[in-house]
Design a protein around this motif. Structure first.
Motif, PDB file in Angstrom:
ATOM      1  N   ASP A  24      -4.671  20.709 -15.852  1.00 20.99           N
ATOM      2  CA  ASP A  24      -3.228  20.612 -15.628  1.00 20.99           C
ATOM      3  C   ASP A  24      -2.714  21.869 -14.916  1.00 20.99           C
ATOM      4  O   ASP A  24      -2.700  22.951 -15.487  1.00 20.99           O
ATOM      5  N   LEU A  25      -2.329  21.713 -13.656  1.00 19.73           N
ATOM      6  CA  LEU A  25      -1.822  22.861 -12.886  1.00 19.73           C
ATOM      7  C   LEU A  25      -0.299  22.816 -12.760  1.00 19.73           C
ATOM      8  O   LEU A  25       0.296  23.595 -12.034  1.00 19.73           O
ATOM      9  N   SER A  26       0.321  21.874 -13.474  1.00 18.80           N
ATOM     10  CA  SER A  26       1.750  21.643 -13.231  1.00 18.80           C
ATOM     11  C   SER A  26       2.622  22.818 -13.673  1.00 18.80           C
ATOM     12  O   SER A  26       3.767  22.920 -13.293  1.00 18.80           O
ATOM     13  N   ARG A  27       2.062  23.719 -14.462  1.00 20.42           N
ATOM     14  CA  ARG A  27       2.845  24.892 -14.855  1.00 20.42           C
ATOM     15  C   ARG A  27       2.311  26.165 -14.200  1.00 20.42           C
ATOM     16  O   ARG A  27       2.661  27.280 -14.588  1.00 20.42           O
ATOM     17  N   GLU A  28       1.439  25.986 -13.201  1.00 11.54           N
ATOM     18  CA  GLU A  28       0.868  27.139 -12.498  1.00 11.54           C
ATOM     19  C   GLU A  28       1.538  27.319 -11.155  1.00 11.54           C
ATOM     20  O   GLU A  28       2.252  26.444 -10.678  1.00 11.54           O
ATOM     21  N   ALA A  44       2.579  20.214  -3.601  1.00 10.07           N
ATOM     22  CA  ALA A  44       1.547  20.160  -2.563  1.00 10.07           C
ATOM     23  C   ALA A  44       0.949  21.531  -2.242  1.00 10.07           C
ATOM     24  O   ALA A  44      -0.120  21.634  -1.646  1.00 10.07           O
ATOM     25  N   SER A  45       1.652  22.609  -2.665  1.00  5.73           N
ATOM     26  CA  SER A  45       1.120  23.941  -2.343  1.00  5.73           C
ATOM     27  C   SER A  45      -0.190  24.203  -3.083  1.00  5.73           C
ATOM     28  O   SER A  45      -0.923  25.124  -2.752  1.00  5.73           O
ATOM     29  N   ALA A  85      -3.629  11.896  -4.364  1.00  5.91           N
ATOM     30  CA  ALA A  85      -2.712  10.769  -4.564  1.00  5.91           C
ATOM     31  C   ALA A  85      -1.382  11.293  -5.061  1.00  5.91           C
ATOM     32  O   ALA A  85      -1.328  12.291  -5.786  1.00  5.91           O
ATOM     33  N   ARG A  86      -0.324  10.631  -4.668  1.00  2.00           N
ATOM     34  CA  ARG A  86       0.990  11.050  -5.118  1.00  2.00           C
ATOM     35  C   ARG A  86       1.677   9.878  -5.795  1.00  2.00           C
ATOM     36  O   ARG A  86       1.660   8.760  -5.298  1.00  2.00           O
ATOM     37  N   ARG A 141       5.016  13.599  -8.749  1.00  2.36           N
ATOM     38  CA  ARG A 141       3.762  14.167  -9.241  1.00  2.36           C
ATOM     39  C   ARG A 141       2.653  13.954  -8.219  1.00  2.36           C
ATOM     40  O   ARG A 141       2.576  12.906  -7.581  1.00  2.36           O
ATOM     41  N   ALA A 142       1.805  14.951  -8.084  1.00  2.00           N
ATOM     42  CA  ALA A 142       0.653  14.806  -7.202  1.00  2.00           C
ATOM     43  C   ALA A 142      -0.612  15.063  -8.004  1.00  2.00           C
ATOM     44  O   ALA A 142      -0.636  15.912  -8.889  1.00  2.00           O
TER      45      ALA A 142
END
Lengths: 267, 527
Positions: free
Chosen positions: B444-448, B477-478, B497-498, B502-503
């Protein structure tokens, strides 16, 4: 935020509050003109109606009577602490523009100002200069230090970024704070219109002439104009090509007159 | 871009940067001339001066308002000037090219919404071109026009232009800037400034003025969480008013708020301006006063935020720092850090990397000092907590200056920060993520941030080679780039995939799984 005047106003309020927080002994230079009158209005916005520092007017004794009458009336209305300074020695010795315009400005305005600053021990002074007025003012910082001799080291100014101003200074430094540096002449008039700020009557056309910039009688000329109301002045400024201070004789003395005056402490 | 009913506005602030002698003052003079913004008197003055010196009309004289500049033929400080297109007014901040004047360039550029990066078409990209481009990226300026100037001196040669274009695009890419336009110009002759003179029939893009008119005001952001730094506390009329500017988000009476870093909780009672003591709401960019329901004792420097989205009370900051003062930034030394309205003593724990701003190479690790005009990655330890955000999350609370003695010595942007527990890791141990993840095979990178790096173990690669797939949940996307680098360096495949905002990326070893190309039945997989 709804428009550009709100954005300009917010920036000025931020600067006022920053200076008020950082300096013990502040004053505001009041020239009676539209810019410093607008600046006072902005100070009242910043401090919820108050003007929590004295206003200083340097009276050269060559001002138009309308200006002095207006000054005294407004100071009462604002409930402001007005300090009037005058270089009486120089006036007694016969100083006037006939002795040379730049010498006269230096003696009656610059020296007059430095005496007041010394007498009251002001550490910071609000000035209503704007970057679009003329070249050397364009290069000013918002918080601009002057050394013990009152001089501006314009080649070696500390950086200012992200609204982080230089607010800590060596003892003896006197700081000029410029809350409306980022405004243009047109912005000032748009704001005067929006806020219904009362300004000196000399700005409005009478008999085909009006003053675009106010100064001393011998060195200030009116422009040809029929603009007798604020909206008419705004319309006029949208098309005018002559510079704002074209009617101020001391600026035109030579190519670097203003820069030389300002390096020595002129406004 | 803020606009009022009459269509006037404060103007888009643009900064003009580039190597010395690549034509900044001439470009500015040309913009003024072409937009009819030069007072006639001034134009005639310059004309007379040039005539007296027996030379062609020199646009650069317009900006060179100070005596020394005319003597030395260089621009020495930041100046603001103004011009207008049919669309809106502009404020130009002229920035000088000489190395020792970098502080003026930064003072100017820090307030800009957009930038024009000038490159001499004959000389190509030079040291200061790259240095200034890097500074633009550090200041967070994303709207950039590259103007390839002096093309008249190379006969408007298309190949010359493209060679310079390729060079500068490559460098800008490395610092994270995608130029909005790269325009072939001659400021002197006026080609592709306001008009097309016909020298570049091979160029189909906009002129410089047209390009500027496409930009947005980079200004304020209501979408971000509330950040209201306390600028001062006024005790007037028996009331305690917290004065400050809303840096992001908005505030309303009744909002439950927390002052950071002290953690004090209360509700907003009133939001006020002079003569308007009962505002319903105020948004970013507005200077207001607020009162609170509970009597608190809070000082300048604390930040008012909504309880559910707080800034970190930072004790350590890792930052990209650019240094400007004569005295170098020294490891071990203590400076005053100013972030929003907070001021705190900050000790330089380490200068982890010293970079060459014109090549982006790490010149030295664990350096002793940063010299004027140098950039580095610096770890700072703060004497007390300061409410801060990472620059990429909220620029307004993610940037600071360092004072050395009485002067601002440099600035920095927050890359990562921590409370007393220590800097949060930007390195992610994939083996742990793979085997320990609650949901299994999920990273999970959503908080990075976007600068994550991965530690890869043999066990992890072995698991993939046995057909396991790992799902990376991205914040945006970064983060595609770091995952793509991971795949590249270990010869892995991935699918992007998006769904909604969310990606996701699926990482696998070996051949791609069979994909349904969908819709048009083409049967080819395009990436």
């Amino acid at each position: 935020m709804t428009d550009h005047l709100d954005a300009l106003e917010a920036q000025s309020i931020y600067i006022f509050r920053e200076a008020y927080r950082k300096f013990e002994n502040l004053a505001m230079l009041y020239s009676i003109g539209k810019d410093s009158t607008t600046m006072i209005h902005l100070a009242r916005k910043a401090f919820f109606g108050r003007i929590p520092f004295p206003l200083v007017h340097i009276d050269t004794n060559y001002k138009y009577p309308e200006m002095i009458a207006y000054r005294d009336r407004m100071a009462k209305e604002w409930d402001a602490n007005l300090i009037v300074g005058q270089n009486r020695e120089a006036l007694a010795a016969g100083m006037g523009p006939d002795k040379g315009r730049l010498v006269c400005c230096e003696k009656l305005k610059t020296d007059g100002l430095s005496r007041i600053i010394e007498k009251h021990d002001f550490h910071g002074l609000f000035l209503g200069i704007r970057r679009d007025e003329e070249g050397s003012r364009a290069k000013e910082r918002v918080f601009s230090p002057r050394d013990k001799n009152f001089e501006w080291a314009y080649k070696d100014q500390p950086p200012e970024l992200w609204d982080q101003f230089n607010t800590n200074f060596a003892p003896g430094t006197h700081v000029r704070v410029h809350p409306i540096l980022h405004w243009t002449e047109l912005n000032i008039w748009e704001y005067i219109e929006r806020e219904k700020i009362e300004i000196c009557s000399l700005y409005f056309a009478k008999d085909g002439k009006r003053f675009r910039s106010l100064g001393c009688m011998p060195c200030t000329r009116p422009i040809e104009s029929n603009a007798a109301t604020v909206p008419e002045i705004i319309d006029e400024l949208r098309t005018i090509k002559a510079p704002e201070r074209a009617g101020r004789a001391q600026d035109q003395e030579n190519a670097y007159a203003m820069q030389k005056l300002r390096a020595k402490g002129y406004m | 871009m803020e606009t009022n009913e009459t269509g006037t506005s404060i103007g888009l602030r643009i900064v003009i940067v580039g190597h010395v002698d690549h034509g900044k003052s001439t470009l500015i003079g040309r913009l003024f001339y072409d937009t009819g913004s030069i007072p006639e008197v001034r134009y005639r003055e310059i004309e007379a001066t040039c005539k007296a010196q027996g030379r062609d009309f020199e646009f650069a004289y317009l900006m060179d308002a100070l005596e020394e500049e005319r003597d030395q033929n260089i621009t020495i400080d930041t100046a603001s000037t103004f011009f207008k297109t049919a669309k809106r007014p502009y404020v130009i901040i002229d920035a000088p090219g000489h190395k020792q004047f970098l502080k003026n360039m930064i003072t100017g550029a820090a307030g800009a919404d957009a930038a024009i990066l000038l490159v001499d078409g004959a000389e190509g990209v030079r040291e200061q071109t790259r240095r200034h481009a890097y500074v633009l990226s550090l200041l967070g300026i994303r709207q950039v026009i590259v103007a390839v100037n002096k093309l008249d001196s190379v006969g408007y040669d298309r190949a010359t232009f493209h060679a310079v274009e390729n060079d500068i695009r490559a460098f800008l890419h490395a610092v994270g800037i995608v130029p909005s336009f790269v325009i072939p110009i001659s400021a002197r002759e006026g080609e592709n400034m306001a008009a097309r003179l016909g020298h570049t029939p091979w160029y189909a893009g906009p002129t410089v003025l047209e390009a500027l008119d496409t930009f947005d005001d980079a200004g304020v952001d209501d979408e971000l969480p509330l950040r209201l730094p306390v600028q001062d506390v006024y005790m007037w009329d028996g009331r305690r008013i917290y004065a400050g500017r809303i840096e992001s988000g908005s505030v309303r009476p009744g909002d439950p708020v927390i002052f950071q870093p002290s953690g004090k909780r209360t509700r907003i009672a009133t939001v006020e301006k002079w003569g308007r003591p009962d505002l319903v709401t105020a948004g970013s960019g507005e200077c207001v006063g607020v009162t609170t329901v509970d009597e608190l004792f809070v000082e300048r420097g604390e930040v008012i935020a909504l309880a559910d989205r707080l800034p970190v009370g930072a004790r350590e900051i890792r930052a990209s720092v650019f240094w400007l003062a004569e005295n170098p930034l020294a490891a071990g030394k203590t400076y005053t850090l100013k972030l929003a309205t907070a001021e705190v003593q900050a000790t330089v724990v380490a200068i982890e990397e010293r970079l060459d701003a014109s090549t982006l190479e790490v010149v030295e690790r664990n350096a002793a000092s940063l010299h004027p005009a140098e950039v580095g990655t610096v770890l700072l330890s703060l004497k007390s907590d300061v409410a801060a955000d990472r620059f990429e999350d909220n620029a307004r609370l993610g940037r600071f200056v360092l004072e050395d003695g009485y002067h601002i010595g440099g600035g920095g942007i927050v890359r990562s920060l921590s409370d007393e527990a220590g800097i949060q890791g930007r390195r992610i141990d994939l083996e742990r993520a793979f085997f320990d993840g609650d949901e299994g095979n999920l990273v999970d990178l959503s908080r990075e941030g976007s600068d994550v790096e991965f530690d890869v173990s043999a066990l992890f690669l072995d698991a993939l080679s046995r057909g396991n797939r790992v799902l990376f949940r991205l914040r945006d996307a970064s983060q595609v780039a770091p995952v793509a680098r991971l795949a590249w360096s270990h010869s892995l495949g991935f699918e992007f995939a998006r769904s909604g905002d969310r990606a996701n990326i699926v990482l696998y070893a070996g051949k791609p799984p069979v994909t349904n190309p969908g819709g048009n039945g083409g049967g080819e997989i395009s990436i």
